[in-house]
Enzyme design. Structure first.
Site, PDB file in Angstrom:
ATOM      1  N   THR A 232      26.936   8.088 -27.648  1.00  0.00           N
ATOM      2  CA  THR A 232      25.793   8.236 -26.618  1.00  0.00           C
ATOM      3  C   THR A 232      25.000   6.998 -26.173  1.00  0.00           C
ATOM      4  O   THR A 232      24.581   6.963 -25.093  1.00  0.00           O
ATOM      5  CB  THR A 232      24.703   9.160 -27.590  1.00  0.00           C
ATOM      6  OG1 THR A 232      24.285   8.347 -28.424  1.00  0.00           O
ATOM      7  CG2 THR A 232      25.485  10.540 -27.756  1.00  0.00           C
ATOM      8  N   THR A 233      24.971   6.015 -27.064  1.00  0.00           N
ATOM      9  CA  THR A 233      24.356   4.766 -26.092  1.00  0.00           C
ATOM     10  C   THR A 233      25.436   3.765 -25.450  1.00  0.00           C
ATOM     11  O   THR A 233      24.924   3.611 -24.387  1.00  0.00           O
ATOM     12  CB  THR A 233      23.712   3.832 -27.462  1.00  0.00           C
ATOM     13  OG1 THR A 233      22.946   4.550 -28.486  1.00  0.00           O
ATOM     14  CG2 THR A 233      23.012   2.674 -27.042  1.00  0.00           C
TER      15      THR A 233
END
Length: 561
Positions: free
Chosen positions: A94-95
């Site tokens: 997600t990052t």
């Protein structure tokens, strides 16, 4: 003769067009990427967020951070949505996806300044072609693994959650995630597997105890006690379980029901009829000799009395999701009406039913199932904040284990894949595979992918320029190079020797999502904000319905809906 300007939009509407809109989108993308940039890698920093209810969120999970942030820019909202999509799709990365999307947008800025049209930047020979070639390069560097090799699977999950808060607990979270995924895996043959983490792997957080006490149950646990605690059994070995989706109480009238009674005896008859119906239903259930009856709806005191006399333990008002998990764990079928119960609907797969008191609450355990295709993961820990972060990390770990089970291919981590893709795209551009003005955007995608190893080096305090130059040189020497950056020391290490791997599916999804999001945002040339909602009432309209008394009737009058 000068023509007066024509106003089309309302005065309070804000509109950005052309270059201004495009630069605004790029700035928004870079700003969102900067928020989560320091949370990448094993030396990641944590973010402390205060949510709307005054609670504190401590995390370095990209999705959890961006979910709590309230932004007003439409492009920033769109980029934040990417992390949620990535989390739902593959559960990890997600990052990375936010940082890559921001960098892809930033890479397009010099071309816009040189008056290159956005469609030229992204059309088939630009960003779109670069995406196809990037996936091809990832296919070349990936390799298959054996999902039955537990040690190798643990290494993969550990390397993926090595950047998280729970890395200090060793391989505990990786083992929990792997056990949970292997428990709920259903093999349909021909290589098709169904692994539904959301429905069948429930995480139960119980504050107190030590984190090492966390475990995966071969069965289901939920926070409920039996209906009559003093009189019903709280521990049953090899129970016969009946699951119901209907109330075990006399049906009330759906709306105002009037019953006219002429004599006092009629009232007694009415009550007796209700009692007989409940008794008949309970006898019907008891004829199948279940040890435990669980219903999603209500269960009256009278029904509890008859079931208790028959030696049947009962639990009421259970969540539908929990009921589905029990059905899958013990092999029962949920029945909608007592008349339709058959012997085959009784679940006999569970080894033990037990109600235990942990802290101040009672928890029901249906465990030691023969072949459970559902499970509960019990997490213990010092406080709710710690447990919430452990749960987020466990969710990511289960996502990684699931991805590897469905698509058993791996790629080297630590920015090695991004450097390999960058080198691959540069080679293709130099060999004349892409010609003309599209060559610039094509190369820019390769350079933008270097943001991942660069950020890893930055976050562990290494000399960024020197480290990246060494890494580029390593990849230039050998096409099959698996060297990347060790996120703890900042040194260049062979990822095969270090044992840092990533799931193929996560890496490909990250690259696809970020480039596609960038191409979408670059094509926006007009942003209109400040539009009114449709359901707002116009001037002179009342929110209350108007009532006419017959004297002021006006057929032309607009009445509020």
């Amino acid at each position: 003769m000068m023509q007066a300007p024509v106003t089309v939009l309302q005065a309070n509407t804000k509109r950005d067009t052309g270059k201004k809109a495009q630069y605004g989108n790029i700035m928004a993308g870079k700003a969102v990427a900067d928020i989560v940039r320091t949370t990448l890698g094993p030396r990641a920093m944590l973010k402390m967020l205060l949510d709307a209810n005054g609670g504190i969120v401590l995390t370095n999970d990209g999705n959890a951070i961006l979910r709590e942030i309230d932004v007003s820019h439409p492009a920033a909202k769109s980029i934040i949505e990417l992390s949620r999509t990535q989390d739902e799709e593959v559960g990890d990365g997600t990052t990375s996806v936010i940082i890559l999307a921001g960098e892809m947008l930033a890479a397009a800025e010099p071309f816009l300044e040189r008056n290159l049209h956005p469609t030229t930047i992204i059309r088939p020979a630009g960003y779109v072609r670069a995406l196809e070639d990037a996936v091809r390069v990832v296919d070349e560097v990936c390799f298959p693994i054996d999902t039955n090799d537990r040690q190798q699977m643990l290494n993969i999950v550990n390397s993926c959650i090595g950047t998280k808060f729970t890395m200090r607990f060793g391989s505990l979270i990786a083992e929990l995630a792997l056990d949970a995924v292997q428990t709920i895996t259903v093999d349909h043959g021909e290589g098709r597997r169904e692994i539904d983490i959301k429905k069948y792997a429930k995480v139960e957080k119980i504050p107190g105890g030590d984190i090492q006490d966390s475990r995966v149950l071969r069965g289901v646990m939920f926070e409920k006690d039996v209906v009559v605690p003093a009189r019903m059994r709280r521990k049953i070995h090899s129970p016969r379980i009946l699951l119901l989706d209907c109330p075990l109480e006399y049906k009330k009238g759906e709306n105002q029901t009037n019953v006219e009674l002429m004599k006092e005896e009629d009232w007694a008859t009415l009550l007796k009829m209700e009692e007989e119906w409940v008794q008949r239903t309970c006898e019907q259930i008891a004829s199948f000799k279940p040890d435990l009856v669980i219903t999603e709806k209500g269960l009256s005191d009278l029904a509890a009395h008859y079931l208790m006399k028959a030696g049947i333990t009962s639990i009421r008002r259970l969540r539908k999701t929990d009921n589905n998990r029990i059905a899958r764990a013990c092999g029962a079928t949920i029945v909608s009406r007592p008349d339709e119960i058959r012997e085959a609907d009784i679940g006999t797969g569970a080894g033990l039913f037990e109600v235990r008191k942990i802290g101040d609450e009672f928890y029901t355990f249906i465990v030691d199932c023969k072949d459970p295709k559902a499970c509960s993961v019990v997490l213990r820990g010092a406080s709710k904040d710690v447990l919430n972060e452990v749960e987020r990390n466990l969710h990511d770990a289960m996502g990684v284990a699931r991805n590897v089970c469905i698509d058993p291919r791996l790629v080297p981590g630590g920015g090695a894949v991004e450097m390999a893709v960058s080198r691959g795209l540069a080679e293709r551009a130099n060999s004349g595979a892409v010609e003309g003005v599209e060559q610039g955007p094509y190369r820019a995608v390769g350079q933008a992918l270097e943001v991942i190893p660069r950020t890893l080096a930055q976050n562990c305090g290494a000399n960024v320029i020197r480290t990246l130059t060494k890494l580029r040189a390593k990849h230039a020497e050998d096409a099959a190079c698996t060297y990347g950056i060790d996120g703890n020391s900042g040194q260049i290490v062979d990822m095969k020797e270090l044992g840092v791997w990533e799931a193929y599916q996560v890496k490909v999804q990250t690259i696809k999502t970020s480039i596609e999001a960038a191409t979408l945002l670059l094509r926006i040339d007009d942003i209109v904000s400040g539009l009114k909602k449709r359901d707002k009432l116009g001037p002179g309209q009342s929110s209350k319905p108007q009532v006419d008394d017959g004297e002021n009737v006006d057929s032309e009058q607009m009445l509020a809906d």
